[in-house]
Design a protein around this motif. Structure first.
Motif, mmCIF file in Angstrom:
data_model
loop_
_atom_site.group_PDB
_atom_site.id
_atom_site.type_symbol
_atom_site.label_atom_id
_atom_site.label_comp_id
_atom_site.label_asym_id
_atom_site.label_seq_id
_atom_site.Cartn_x
_atom_site.Cartn_y
_atom_site.Cartn_z
ATOM 1 N N UNK A 136 25.889 41.983 46.973
ATOM 2 C CA UNK A 136 25.041 41.537 46.619
ATOM 3 C C UNK A 136 24.945 40.528 45.679
ATOM 4 N N UNK A 137 25.295 41.435 44.517
ATOM 5 C CA UNK A 137 25.639 40.950 43.021
ATOM 6 C C UNK A 137 26.661 40.033 42.924
ATOM 7 N N UNK A 138 28.023 40.438 43.485
ATOM 8 C CA UNK A 138 28.965 39.681 43.547
ATOM 9 C C UNK A 138 28.453 37.924 44.370
ATOM 10 N N UNK A 139 27.943 37.866 45.025
ATOM 11 C CA UNK A 139 27.123 36.659 45.601
ATOM 12 C C UNK A 139 26.613 35.895 45.327
ATOM 13 N N UNK A 140 25.432 37.023 44.407
ATOM 14 C CA UNK A 140 24.381 36.050 43.792
ATOM 15 C C UNK A 140 24.926 34.489 42.794
ATOM 16 N N UNK A 141 26.305 35.384 42.076
ATOM 17 C CA UNK A 141 26.662 35.011 41.308
ATOM 18 C C UNK A 141 27.205 33.477 41.494
ATOM 19 N N UNK A 142 28.040 33.739 42.841
ATOM 20 C CA UNK A 142 29.002 32.830 43.328
ATOM 21 C C UNK A 142 27.603 31.492 43.579
ATOM 22 N N UNK A 196 34.312 32.960 50.207
ATOM 23 C CA UNK A 196 34.974 31.994 50.347
ATOM 24 C C UNK A 196 33.984 31.219 51.489
ATOM 25 N N UNK A 197 32.839 31.979 52.107
ATOM 26 C CA UNK A 197 32.400 31.494 53.671
ATOM 27 C C UNK A 197 30.848 30.332 51.721
ATOM 28 N N UNK A 198 30.679 31.325 51.157
ATOM 29 C CA UNK A 198 29.837 30.783 50.434
ATOM 30 C C UNK A 198 30.559 29.759 49.970
ATOM 31 N N UNK A 199 31.424 29.866 49.004
ATOM 32 C CA UNK A 199 31.674 28.598 48.617
ATOM 33 C C UNK A 199 33.593 28.636 48.581
ATOM 34 N N UNK A 200 34.293 28.161 49.395
ATOM 35 C CA UNK A 200 35.156 28.319 49.495
ATOM 36 C C UNK A 200 36.560 28.262 48.535
ATOM 37 N N UNK A 201 35.993 27.090 46.944
ATOM 38 C CA UNK A 201 36.873 26.805 46.382
ATOM 39 C C UNK A 201 36.538 28.348 45.619
ATOM 40 N N UNK A 202 35.796 28.735 45.691
ATOM 41 C CA UNK A 202 35.833 29.953 44.962
ATOM 42 C C UNK A 202 37.251 31.195 45.148
ATOM 43 N N UNK A 203 37.744 31.521 44.120
ATOM 44 C CA UNK A 203 39.218 32.286 44.210
ATOM 45 C C UNK A 203 38.408 33.712 44.287
ATOM 46 N N UNK A 204 39.402 34.970 44.677
ATOM 47 C CA UNK A 204 38.739 35.516 44.588
ATOM 48 C C UNK A 204 40.921 36.555 44.715
ATOM 49 N N UNK A 205 40.607 37.466 43.093
ATOM 50 C CA UNK A 205 41.151 37.817 42.380
ATOM 51 C C UNK A 205 41.246 39.498 41.713
ATOM 52 N N UNK A 206 42.651 40.448 42.018
ATOM 53 C CA UNK A 206 42.377 41.393 41.611
ATOM 54 C C UNK A 206 43.061 41.534 40.872
ATOM 55 N N UNK A 207 42.788 42.646 39.840
ATOM 56 C CA UNK A 207 44.192 42.626 38.022
ATOM 57 C C UNK A 207 44.417 44.632 38.503
ATOM 58 N N UNK A 208 45.414 45.086 39.286
ATOM 59 C CA UNK A 208 45.063 46.300 39.538
ATOM 60 C C UNK A 208 45.935 47.289 38.838
ATOM 61 N N UNK A 209 46.038 48.667 38.627
ATOM 62 C CA UNK A 209 46.996 48.927 37.863
ATOM 63 C C UNK A 209 48.665 48.607 38.394
ATOM 64 N N UNK A 210 49.336 48.678 37.575
ATOM 65 C CA UNK A 210 50.857 48.056 37.175
ATOM 66 C C UNK A 210 51.398 48.919 38.725
ATOM 67 N N UNK A 211 51.245 49.968 38.927
ATOM 68 C CA UNK A 211 52.239 50.949 39.973
ATOM 69 C C UNK A 211 51.444 51.554 41.374
#
Length: 533
Positions: free
Chosen positions: A208-214, A273-288
């Motif tokens: 809910x928090x994320x989609x509110x911002x989107x 992507x359902x809410x706004x197809x142009x908004x991307x979703x990315x993650x910066x995980x621990x490197x291993x």
């Protein structure tokens, strides 16, 4: 290099930015498609219909920096400063980022189960004013996004999905904080409070928090970093035995925890992507992901494993296409005996091959000046040289802004010299379409250099414009060379202050949609810079 567009803040910064010798941009604020009410619109068809668009070459790079707000790491410098001082500090960071050649910022907007905007779910962040729940007097996130876009910087809204607080005193949370109102959702672990990822209501709140911002803000991407289940502390297990007993469903605890994180990642990708197809979703995980000694698909490393230790199956997210981009934090030097940078860069390049997931690398600008390989100015530059031999790697993101912009250890100056002499357009994202070209490019000498102007594209998809420059009289209709990119801008003109008196130049302009698909060039304009500047 700054580009004069009428913005007073840019004009004040121009002298300092010109001194950098960089080819980047600083632009005036404009609407979503870079339109002004008084700007003319291009007429008719493309002026150079036989000339192809430049395409997504290796010169396309995402160049970003994290702006951390937890504990005021990068912003604000002091919670006691006035709103205007805080705004000025943020604008200065963005101007410096453009001067360095950056084209994206990753700004922390939910550092600790709180908000940098007026949220219906969570209180205002304590890291803005010093007091959780205190209204700072302006919409911080709206300001963040508009100022970034005014400089044609992508805005990635950075959320921490599960971290509640630094410190374990729940009474310090605002009375309306969901973590205080729902204490059964929260676990004390190490020196902090964490939401329990196994509780369905916790995942629902994060979604809910994320989609509110989107929904409410014109962001370009939703971004998570490496905090899922917390990193192990003192050999103690995360205290979720009761949750596992209720929801485990016969899985081992480790598999169940990974399923909880997988569920959030998969569902958020779909719903964003359902809410706004142009908004991307990315993650910066621990490197291993995993060491090869644990899994034959793992990397030749000997380090903590995100799969086993924080229950983040990052390789699966890539293979399943649950993320649009992945930015592993490769914060080790070349030659590190446990986790060699070169080894990990190659491993991640292999993982994204054929998936459509964009790979960028998280770089440790904060390590500049440390002992060993980081002592000199060359380590980060060496990383980018490694990346240059791996076409799957499409750019870099630096942690964090204060160290990158402060030229810690001289490493930023070396990056500028070795890799960032010219501007760059981010790689094109899937799903977009090139807009119609701009038109009527004109170039004329001014006291500040050469003014280049054009008619805006008639396409509603056009968001920004790329300006290219060649020395001499070029053909009116000619392909543009990505190596000749000067800047990108959301507007209809720039002033190029880098010209040499008496030298002739030809300028070309292309139009870009917000996913960076590029049109062909408009007819070029040739001009001779004024003498005696």
């Amino acid at each position: 290099m700054a580009w004069l567009t009428g913005n007073q803040a840019c004009a004040k910064a121009i002298a300092a930015l010109v001194a950098t010798g960089l080819l980047a941009g600083c632009t005036s604020a404009a609407g979503e498609a870079g339109r002004r009410a008084d700007a003319p619109v291009a007429r008719g068809d493309a002026e150079c219909p036989g000339v192809d668009a430049p395409g997504d070459s290796r010169h396309r790079q995402l160049r970003g920096m994290w702006i951390a707000t937890v504990s005021g790491i990068d912003w604000p410098r002091d919670v006691a400063h006035s709103a205007e001082r805080k705004k000025a500090d943020y604008r200065k960071m963005l101007d410096q980022a453009r001067a360095l050649g950056m084209n994206a910022v990753f700004v922390q907007v939910r550092p600790n189960a709180d908000a940098f905007y007026d949220s219906p779910y969570e209180p205002w962040s304590q890291w803005i004013t010093g007091t959780q729940g205190k209204d700072p007097g302006f919409d911080v996130l709206k300001f963040f996004v508009e100022e970034a876009h005014a400089r044609d910087l992508e805005f990635h809204a950075w959320f921490n999905p599960y971290r509640v607080a630094r410190g374990t005193d729940r009474s310090k949370l605002h009375p309306d904080n969901p973590a205080r109102k729902n204490p059964s959702w929260v676990r004390a672990y190490g020196d902090g409070l964490w939401y329990d990822p196994g509780i369905p209501q916790v995942r629902e709140l994060t979604t809910k928090v994320v989609l509110d911002v989107v929904d409410k803000y014109d962001i370009d991407a939703v971004h998570f970093d490496d905090y899922f289940y917390p990193y192990p502390v003192g050999g103690k297990d995360f205290p979720d035995a009761d949750t596992y007993s209720r929801y485990g469903g016969g899985l081992s605890k480790a598999d169940w925890r990974r399923r909880n994180v997988d569920t959030l990642v998969r569902e958020l990708h779909e719903k964003i992507h359902d809410a706004k197809p142009h908004v991307r979703f990315g993650i910066s995980p621990f490197g291993v992901w995993r060491n090869r000694t644990s899994d034959p698909n793992g990397s030749a490393t000997r380090a903590l494993q995100s799969y086993d230790d924080i229950y983040a199956d990052t390789r699966k997210w890539v293979k399943e296409g649950w993320v649009d981009y992945i930015t592993p934090q490769l914060y080790w030097e070349i030659g590190n005996p446990a986790a060699d940078y070169r080894t990990l860069a190659r491993w991640w390049a292999e993982q994204v091959e054929g998936t459509g997931v964009e790979l960028t690398i998280g770089q440790a600008s904060y390590r500049a000046g440390e002992a060993g390989a980081w002592r000199g100015a060359a380590e980060l530059s060496r990383h980018l040289s490694v990346n240059a031999g791996l076409p799957q790697i499409r750019g870099d993101v630096y942690f964090s802004a204060k160290d990158l912009l402060g030229d810690k250890g001289g490493q930023t100056s070396r990056l500028r010299k070795d890799h960032y002499r010219t501007a760059a357009i981010p790689p094109a994202a899937e799903g977009g379409k090139a807009p119609k070209p701009a038109g009527s490019v004109k170039a004329a000498p001014t006291g500040g250099g050469v003014k280049v102007s054009w008619h805006l594209s008639p396409s509603e998809r056009a968001t920004s414009y790329a300006v290219y420059r060649v020395e001499g009289k070029g053909r009116a209709c000619a392909p543009v060379d990505p190596k000749r990119l000067l800047t990108t801008v959301r507007g209809a003109s720039i002033v190029d202050p880098t010209v040499k008196p008496g030298v002739t130049y030809t300028y070309y302009v292309t139009a870009l949609d917000r996913r960076h698909h590029e049109s062909g060039p408009a007819r070029g304009a040739t001009v001779t810079a004024a003498e005696g500047r």
